[in-house]
Design an enzyme around this catalytic site. Structure first.
Site, mmCIF file in Angstrom:
data_model
loop_
_atom_site.group_PDB
_atom_site.id
_atom_site.type_symbol
_atom_site.label_atom_id
_atom_site.label_comp_id
_atom_site.label_asym_id
_atom_site.label_seq_id
_atom_site.Cartn_x
_atom_site.Cartn_y
_atom_site.Cartn_z
ATOM 1 C CB VAL A 11 32.794 -8.993 101.995
ATOM 2 C CG1 VAL A 11 31.440 -8.296 102.027
ATOM 3 C CG2 VAL A 11 32.641 -10.479 101.770
ATOM 4 N N GLY A 259 35.899 -25.908 96.516
ATOM 5 C CA GLY A 259 36.793 -25.379 97.568
ATOM 6 C C GLY A 259 36.418 -23.929 97.829
ATOM 7 C CB CYS A 262 31.968 -19.028 100.381
ATOM 8 S SG CYS A 262 32.658 -17.380 100.527
HETATM 9 C C1 UDX Z 1 30.800 -18.637 96.153
HETATM 10 C C2 UDX Z 1 29.413 -18.254 95.646
HETATM 11 O O1 UDX Z 1 29.326 -18.543 94.254
HETATM 12 C C3 UDX Z 1 29.167 -16.762 95.876
HETATM 13 O O2 UDX Z 1 27.862 -16.413 95.469
HETATM 14 C C4 UDX Z 1 29.346 -16.481 97.367
HETATM 15 O O3 UDX Z 1 29.136 -15.100 97.646
HETATM 16 C C5 UDX Z 1 30.730 -16.883 97.821
HETATM 17 O O4 UDX Z 1 30.955 -18.273 97.553
HETATM 18 P P1 UDX Z 1 33.301 -18.493 95.343
HETATM 19 O O5 UDX Z 1 33.540 -19.436 96.475
HETATM 20 O O6 UDX Z 1 34.162 -17.286 95.219
HETATM 21 O O7 UDX Z 1 31.750 -17.962 95.397
HETATM 22 O O8 UDX Z 1 33.481 -19.287 93.987
HETATM 23 P P2 UDX Z 1 32.533 -20.145 93.024
HETATM 24 O O9 UDX Z 1 32.735 -19.646 91.669
HETATM 25 O O10 UDX Z 1 31.185 -20.237 93.561
HETATM 26 O O11 UDX Z 1 33.231 -21.627 93.117
HETATM 27 C C6 UDX Z 1 33.234 -22.308 94.344
HETATM 28 C C7 UDX Z 1 33.855 -23.686 94.103
HETATM 29 O O12 UDX Z 1 32.973 -24.483 93.311
HETATM 30 C C8 UDX Z 1 35.183 -23.622 93.355
HETATM 31 O O13 UDX Z 1 36.078 -24.585 93.899
HETATM 32 C C9 UDX Z 1 34.800 -24.000 91.928
HETATM 33 O O14 UDX Z 1 35.874 -24.609 91.223
HETATM 34 C C10 UDX Z 1 33.685 -25.006 92.189
HETATM 35 N N1 UDX Z 1 32.751 -25.151 91.065
HETATM 36 C C11 UDX Z 1 31.996 -24.086 90.682
HETATM 37 C C12 UDX Z 1 32.616 -26.389 90.449
HETATM 38 O O15 UDX Z 1 33.314 -27.345 90.793
HETATM 39 N N2 UDX Z 1 31.720 -26.537 89.445
HETATM 40 C C13 UDX Z 1 30.931 -25.501 89.024
HETATM 41 O O16 UDX Z 1 30.143 -25.689 88.095
HETATM 42 C C14 UDX Z 1 31.079 -24.237 89.656
#
Ligand code: UDX
Length: 434
Positions: A11, A259, A262
């Protein structure tokens, strides 16, 4: 404006660098001298596409500085952003605020002047009140506290900073909205919504947003389970649902389980906030449980696909929690790989970001830096992370074992393409090709 970012993690470093790129003078502070030295030599300390160049560019023109000296940084800044980590406490689901509160005390100690502290770290509802109490005890009436949560996704953080859907500012004193609006004006000019609310409101918006996104993903993941049994393609469901603008098509891709640093942390953090205010958040609780169960569900599915695990050669393509990051936090592979090793399988894995320490102590698990070599003798290839470089692999050419199978955890491959190539293909929420 003159800003100071306390903490140079995902961040603080991204936000600080991007604020500098908007023309502000930014000093990023971290206790870790190794990190600061690396940053002062122009290299990013995190894997984030596009960040290196931005750091170099702004560092070279003197808009971006890095130091371990909090006193100097605070004295030269009017806005002080707290960007330190807020992990979950080991035992309880509570958020560990020790780093945040320590930073507040250090800031208070090193200044007598009027300052605005802005929490950008994800902090539970009421943290601003807690900080206010500490400042009062320290007789620091001229320091105010505002909430400005970030919504950056790893791997897309620079883009997400530059083109946010909304900028959320939470303050109990309206006069600060003007100051923050001036800071974010360049992004507002490009269409970002500037949204103001109470401090607690801003704190809750962050948790609520992440918990809702996790809920959306878990919803389509559970529907994928139904689709597998009902001979339906879950991608049709995602499209059919997502074209309703009230639902929206994003974050509706069925996968292995969410995963990252966050969603797992913030869903648990929201549940503990519910407890604190004596409010049952049953949906978020069920999302946490469903997501954990999903990992076991896929392990069992792999056992069914392979029959016995002992002696089998399993290849993981990608092991990070999502593409375009080297972050392993709460990645599904952390559960799967040790389990399969334990059951006597031999694991090889390839990941564009290199070998992972998480697996270095596993004797029958090896990192291979050549995809073709990694896949050569596979019994089962697991497409774990949907990196672009996996999209055009010619499996029939690179795998010697003609009986190999593929488990595509991300539905990366085209179903009919796999059928035409007569590959034994398993995926998520779609029929098996056996
Ligand atoms: C997330 C939020 O999107 C972001 O706004 C916040 O500030 C931080 O947490 P991040 O954890 O970096 O961001 O990744 P993100 O792209 O959101 O994916 C999170 C998880 O969800 C990953 O494991 C991803 O593979 C999974 N995912 C995401 C899915 O399984 N399906 C989807 O359609 C989208």
């Amino acid at each position: 404006m003159n800003l100071c970012m306390i903490g140079t993690g995902y961040v603080g470093l991204v936000s600080g660098t991007c604020f500098a790129d908007l023309g502000n003078k930014v000093i990023c502070v971290d206790k870790d001298i190794k990190k600061i030295n690396k940053l002062n030599s122009g290299f990013s300390t995190i894997y984030e596409p596009g960040l290196d160049e931005l750091i170099k560019k702004n560092y070279n023109v003197g808009r971006l500085k890095f130091t371990t000296e909090i006193k100097k940084a605070v004295s030269q800044s009017e806005l002080i952003f707290i960007c330190v980590g807020t992990p979950n406490k080991k035992k309880s689901q509570e958020v560990d605020l020790s780093y945040v509160l320590k930073a507040v005390k250090e800031i208070a100690k090193c200044t007598k002047k009027k300052k605005i502290i802005i929490t950008k770290s994800t902090v539970p509802v009421g943290t601003g009140d807690k900080i206010e109490k500490i400042l009062k005890k320290l007789k620091k009436k001229n320091i105010d506290i505002i909430s400005n949560p970030e919504f950056l996704r790893e791997g897309e953080a620079v883009r997400d900073f530059r083109f946010p859907d909304r900028i959320v500012i939470g303050s109990n004193k309206k006069k600060y909205f003007k100051t923050l609006k001036k800071l974010y004006q360049p992004l507002i000019n490009k269409g970002a919504l500037f949204f103001t609310t109470s401090r607690r409101g801003a704190e809750l918006i962050k948790y609520a947003s992440n918990a809702f996104l996790a809920t959306k993903i878990t919803f389509i993941n559970e529907l994928a389970n139904l689709c597998e049994k009902a001979d339906i393609n879950v991608q049709d469901i995602s499209l059919g649902m997502g074209s309703d603008i009230r639902i929206g098509s994003r974050f509706l891709r069925a996968g292995p389980a969410y995963g990252g640093s966050c969603f797992p942390k913030d869903t648990k953090g929201l549940v503990s906030t519910g407890k604190k205010f004596n409010t049952e958040l049953s949906i978020v609780k069920s999302v946490i449980k469903s997501n954990e169960n999903r990992k076991i569900l896929h392990i069992n599915r792999i056992k069914k696909i392979l029959g016995a695990l002992k002696g089998k050669k399993i290849v993981f393509l990608g092991v990070t929690f999502k593409p375009n990051t080297d972050d392993m936090r709460d990645s599904v592979s952390l559960k799967m790989i040790p389990y399969f090793c334990n059951k006597g399988a031999t694991i090889t894995y390839y990941d564009p970001t290199g070998p992972k320490s998480s697996f270095s102590n596993l004797k029958n698990c090896k990192y291979i830096k050549d995809i073709n070599l990694a896949c050569k003798n596979a019994d089962l290839i697991i497409l774990h992370t949907e990196w672009d470089e996996f999209k055009s692999l010619e499996f029939n050419k690179i795998v010697k074992n003609k009986k190999f199978k593929i488990f595509d955890l991300r539905n990366l491959y085209n179903f009919s393409d796999m059928k035409n190539k007569k590959i034994k293909y398993f995926s998520v929420g779609r029929p098996d090709i056996i």
